[in-house]
Design a protein around this motif. Structure first.
Motif, PDB file in Angstrom:
ATOM      1  N   GLU A 197     -19.474   8.568   5.995  1.00 29.35           N
ATOM      2  CA  GLU A 197     -18.349   8.988   5.152  1.00 29.35           C
ATOM      3  C   GLU A 197     -17.209   9.542   5.994  1.00 29.35           C
ATOM      4  OE1 GLU A 197     -17.448  12.169   1.501  1.00 29.35           O
ATOM      5  OE2 GLU A 197     -19.511  11.753   2.126  1.00 29.35           O
ATOM      6  N   GLY A 198     -17.545  10.341   6.999  1.00 29.62           N
ATOM      7  CA  GLY A 198     -16.512  10.915   7.862  1.00 29.62           C
ATOM      8  C   GLY A 198     -15.772   9.873   8.663  1.00 29.62           C
ATOM      9  N   LEU A 199     -16.510   8.909   9.228  1.00 27.85           N
ATOM     10  CA  LEU A 199     -15.880   7.850  10.009  1.00 27.85           C
ATOM     11  C   LEU A 199     -14.985   6.975   9.141  1.00 27.85           C
ATOM     12  CD1 LEU A 199     -18.797   6.718  12.363  1.00 27.85           C
ATOM     13  CD2 LEU A 199     -16.642   7.745  13.074  1.00 27.85           C
ATOM     14  N   SER A 200     -15.457   6.656   7.942  1.00 24.57           N
ATOM     15  CA  SER A 200     -14.661   5.806   7.042  1.00 24.57           C
ATOM     16  C   SER A 200     -13.373   6.496   6.635  1.00 24.57           C
ATOM     17  CB  SER A 200     -15.483   5.451   5.800  1.00 24.57           C
ATOM     18  OG  SER A 200     -16.636   4.718   6.145  1.00 24.57           O
ATOM     19  N   GLY A 201     -13.464   7.784   6.310  1.00 21.44           N
ATOM     20  CA  GLY A 201     -12.265   8.531   5.928  1.00 21.44           C
ATOM     21  C   GLY A 201     -11.280   8.657   7.069  1.00 21.44           C
ATOM     22  N   LEU A 202     -11.795   8.899   8.267  1.00 23.28           N
ATOM     23  CA  LEU A 202     -10.925   9.017   9.439  1.00 23.28           C
ATOM     24  C   LEU A 202     -10.224   7.696   9.729  1.00 23.28           C
ATOM     25  CD1 LEU A 202      -9.905  10.695  11.820  1.00 23.28           C
ATOM     26  CD2 LEU A 202     -11.958  10.018  13.093  1.00 23.28           C
ATOM     27  N   ARG A 203     -10.947   6.589   9.596  1.00 22.02           N
ATOM     28  CA  ARG A 203     -10.347   5.281   9.846  1.00 22.02           C
ATOM     29  C   ARG A 203      -9.207   5.020   8.859  1.00 22.02           C
ATOM     30  NH1 ARG A 203     -13.053  -0.842   9.873  1.00 22.02           N
ATOM     31  NH2 ARG A 203     -11.051  -1.911  10.053  1.00 22.02           N
ATOM     32  N   LEU A 204      -9.425   5.258   7.571  1.00 23.70           N
ATOM     33  CA  LEU A 204      -8.394   5.009   6.565  1.00 23.70           C
ATOM     34  C   LEU A 204      -7.156   5.861   6.830  1.00 23.70           C
ATOM     35  CD1 LEU A 204     -10.563   4.782   3.319  1.00 23.70           C
ATOM     36  CD2 LEU A 204      -9.383   2.913   4.491  1.00 23.70           C
ATOM     37  N   TRP A 205      -7.369   7.120   7.227  1.00 24.48           N
ATOM     38  CA  TRP A 205      -6.234   8.012   7.486  1.00 24.48           C
ATOM     39  C   TRP A 205      -5.435   7.556   8.701  1.00 24.48           C
ATOM     40  CZ3 TRP A 205      -5.493  11.737  11.557  1.00 24.48           C
ATOM     41  CH2 TRP A 205      -4.366  12.531  11.372  1.00 24.48           C
ATOM     42  N   LEU A 206      -6.126   7.191   9.775  1.00 26.77           N
ATOM     43  CA  LEU A 206      -5.433   6.742  10.981  1.00 26.77           C
ATOM     44  C   LEU A 206      -4.680   5.443  10.728  1.00 26.77           C
ATOM     45  CD1 LEU A 206      -8.126   7.493  13.718  1.00 26.77           C
ATOM     46  CD2 LEU A 206      -5.896   8.605  13.491  1.00 26.77           C
ATOM     47  N   GLU A 207      -5.299   4.520  10.011  1.00 25.71           N
ATOM     48  CA  GLU A 207      -4.654   3.235   9.745  1.00 25.71           C
ATOM     49  C   GLU A 207      -3.394   3.398   8.899  1.00 25.71           C
ATOM     50  OE1 GLU A 207      -8.380   0.047   9.846  1.00 25.71           O
ATOM     51  OE2 GLU A 207      -7.730   0.937   7.940  1.00 25.71           O
ATOM     52  N   SER A 208      -3.464   4.251   7.905  1.00 22.01           N
ATOM     53  CA  SER A 208      -2.319   4.399   6.998  1.00 22.01           C
ATOM     54  C   SER A 208      -1.220   5.287   7.568  1.00 22.01           C
ATOM     55  CB  SER A 208      -2.791   4.960   5.651  1.00 22.01           C
ATOM     56  OG  SER A 208      -3.403   6.241   5.823  1.00 22.01           O
ATOM     57  N   THR A 209      -1.579   6.206   8.458  1.00 19.33           N
ATOM     58  CA  THR A 209      -0.608   7.179   8.973  1.00 19.33           C
ATOM     59  C   THR A 209      -0.023   6.771  10.320  1.00 19.33           C
ATOM     60  OG1 THR A 209      -1.888   8.930   7.874  1.00 19.33           O
ATOM     61  CG2 THR A 209      -0.222   9.614   9.488  1.00 19.33           C
ATOM     62  N   PHE A 210      -0.848   6.207  11.182  1.00 16.82           N
ATOM     63  CA  PHE A 210      -0.413   5.952  12.566  1.00 16.82           C
ATOM     64  C   PHE A 210      -0.483   4.475  12.945  1.00 16.82           C
ATOM     65  CE2 PHE A 210      -1.957  10.397  12.672  1.00 16.82           C
ATOM     66  CZ  PHE A 210      -0.786  11.019  13.079  1.00 16.82           C
ATOM     67  N   ASP A 211      -0.411   3.585  11.960  1.00 17.14           N
ATOM     68  CA  ASP A 211      -0.436   2.163  12.294  1.00 17.14           C
ATOM     69  C   ASP A 211       0.706   1.792  13.233  1.00 17.14           C
ATOM     70  OD1 ASP A 211       1.512   2.589  10.391  1.00 17.14           O
ATOM     71  OD2 ASP A 211       0.727   1.132   8.948  1.00 17.14           O
ATOM     72  N   TRP A 212       1.865   2.446  13.058  1.00 17.60           N
ATOM     73  CA  TRP A 212       3.028   2.154  13.897  1.00 17.60           C
ATOM     74  C   TRP A 212       2.794   2.558  15.354  1.00 17.60           C
ATOM     75  CZ3 TRP A 212       5.503   6.269  16.280  1.00 17.60           C
ATOM     76  CH2 TRP A 212       5.174   7.545  15.796  1.00 17.60           C
TER      77      TRP A 212
END
Length: 532
Positions: A61-76
């Motif tokens: 759960e922690g890894l999945s949440g971290l991945r979604l946050w990084l992808e949506s916030t720091f994709d640039w």
């Protein structure tokens, strides 16, 4: 003042520093343990593995949440950094800095072109090409980026190949090139230790030997460990699936875990044989088998169509590389986040491993020769491979109505079986599938062997001749991390771990590139190549 790997030459500048390779190491039982890099990374990895094994649901759960946050916030950040790394490599190759020879004007390459290319290619993305070579082009054919499903089948095929080449072409090898050329330059030309922190000497000076440098190397070890675990986990799952389908071995997580343990044991034997007796020979064997499998598919398949589409796909890639590289205003965020951001983070997390390994075997090459071979030659090989495997898989479906790949990509998504479904449509299926399994296994061994060499070098403060038992320690832990992430959440957890560790290291690599440009730019005007 350091003196490792130096060719005595008055024209070869050496950094004046009070630091000496290994001076901060502690030596229990004759080991070379860099204080505190080894202890912090070893304890941190042990705790991470233990937590994932004891609390798999929480870790997933922690890894999945971290991945979604990084992808949506720091994709640039991921996208922009990868673009800058391509520009960095082109500047080095086309400018006067390209004349600089790694090791000094009189330096002579340690390995032949064939051996050198085989090692860097096997370390760079061997397992990935086996896993995604058929899967990715076929997937993009049915799910094209930008929603480009018009233009008929040929247009969709071209877009699918362009997107695949984008993920495996200039950008990933440019990421590797940043680390490789930076470490080779500062180690071979300036007498600094072969470790990540050395590239920051122009910025930090002697402070690089303190906690600033410790943090950089600790990040490098963690990034390398989890990037390697992702590749090893993918390879083990694919090999286990193939063994079940082709050889009748019982399927399941237990088989995959056992396979990782067995292959890690083989990697330990390779470590004992050394870089010349182990990874060099295995890489050569890998390249021969890899080339033979590709040649067989090329001959057995639609040869003319494959070659024609290979040339056309390069044009498609060049036409679409700019929009594919743009992180802003994208309507295809599923493609960008699920594929591109994952890939860029994966390559970045692999960069310390692949970059340092390439640096280690690239003594004596000029910067221009180095960038040209690292950036262009593997890209050409990758384009050919992706068209032979993925391009022909699409051809099988469109022209022959063969659904061996379709059933695993579209009907029931099982990415570990895609390659073997593809080979079912060709003659000698049992033989070619067996070769594919062995290829994945050997790629696993060479990645584990060379990866443990790199992590050991970093954790020993740049020493390249630390005791073999230390490399064995890291090889075992690479297998344990892969097992832990597979138990935690399978491939999704592997991808999430790579993305998480890739983010902070992307910042590290950007600063590294800047330091390297400054140092090389100062040296280039006064550089005197060796006389013929």
């Amino acid at each position: 003042m350091t003196d490792q790997n130096q060719n005595p030459d008055d024209d070869n500048p050496v950094v004046e520093t009070d630091y000496e390779v290994g001076q901060d190491n502690v030596r229990p039982l004759g080991l070379e343990l860099h204080n505190p890099v080894f202890f912090i990374t070893a304890v941190g990895i042990i705790l991470a593995v233990a937590f994932a094994m004891i609390f798999p649901d929480t870790a997933e759960e922690g890894l999945s949440g971290l991945r979604l946050w990084l992808e949506s916030t720091f994709d640039w950040v991921y996208m922009g950094a990868a673009n800058l790394f391509v520009i960095f490599c082109l500047i080095l190759m086309l400018s006067p800095m390209g004349r600089i020879r790694l090791g000094g004007p009189q330096a002579v390459p340690e390995f032949s072109y064939g051996a050198w290319f085989g090692m860097l290619f096997a370390a760079g993305m061997g397992i990935g090409l086996m896993f995604f070579g058929v899967l990715e082009p076929f997937f993009h054919f049915f799910n094209p980026p930008f929603g480009l499903d018009g233009g008929g089948e040929e247009g969709m095929r071209g877009t699918a190949m362009a997107a695949t080449i984008f993920h495996w072409g200039l950008h990933p090898w440019a990421i590797y090139g940043v680390v490789a050329v930076s470490l080779a330059f500062f180690s071979f030309n300036y007498g600094l230790p072969l470790t990540i922190r050395s590239a920051f000497f122009p910025l930090l000076g002697d402070r690089v030997w303190g906690w600033f440098g410790h943090v950089i190397d600790i990040l490098a070890v963690f990034a390398t460990m989890f990037g390697l675990a992702t590749s090893l986990g993918l390879g083990a799952e694919q090999a286990a699936a193939g063994m079940s389908a082709v050889w009748g071995v019982p399927a399941g997580l237990g088989t995959t875990v056992t396979l990782i343990a067995v292959i890690t044991g083989i990697a330990l034997i390779s470590i004992l044989l050394g870089i010349h007796g182990g990874v060099k020979r295995l890489s050569a064997l890998n390249m021969i088998m890899f080339a033979l499998l590709g040649a067989f598919v090329l001959i057995a398949g639609s040869t003319v169509s494959i070659l024609t589409n290979s040339v056309a796909s390069i044009g498609q890639y060049l036409a679409q590389v700019v929009p594919l590289s743009n992180p802003f205003g994208r309507e295809d965020e599923g493609f960008m986040h699920g594929w591109t951001v994952f890939y860029w983070a994966w390559w970045i997390s692999w960069a310390p491993f692949v970059g340092m390994f390439i640096a280690r075997v690239s003594y004596g090459r000029t910067v221009r020769e180095f960038i040209l071979c690292v950036l262009i030659v593997p890209v050409i090989a990758t384009v050919v491979w992706m068209n032979i495997m993925g391009g022909y898989a699409i051809e099988q479906y469109l022209s022959d109505g063969f659904e061996g790949v379709y059933q695993y990509v579209v009907d029931s998504y099982d990415d570990t079986m895609v390659l073997f479904g593809f080979l079912e449509g060709l003659p000698f299926t049992f033989l070619t599938s067996s070769v594919a399994i062995l290829l994945v296994v050997i790629f696993f061994v060479t990645s584990s062997d060379s990866g443990s060499l790199v992590i050991d070098t970093i954790s020993a403060g740049g020493k390249t001749d630390a005791p073999v038992v230390q490399r064995s320690f890291w090889a075992i832990f690479e297998g344990l991390v892969a097992i832990a992430l597979l138990v935690t959440g399978g491939i999704a957890a592997l991808q999430a771990g790579a993305i998480a560790l890739g983010f902070p290291f992307a910042i590290v690599l950007l600063i590294m590139a800047g330091c390297t440009l400054v140092a090389m730019w100062k040296e280039a005007p006064n550089y005197k190549p060796a006389k013929a």
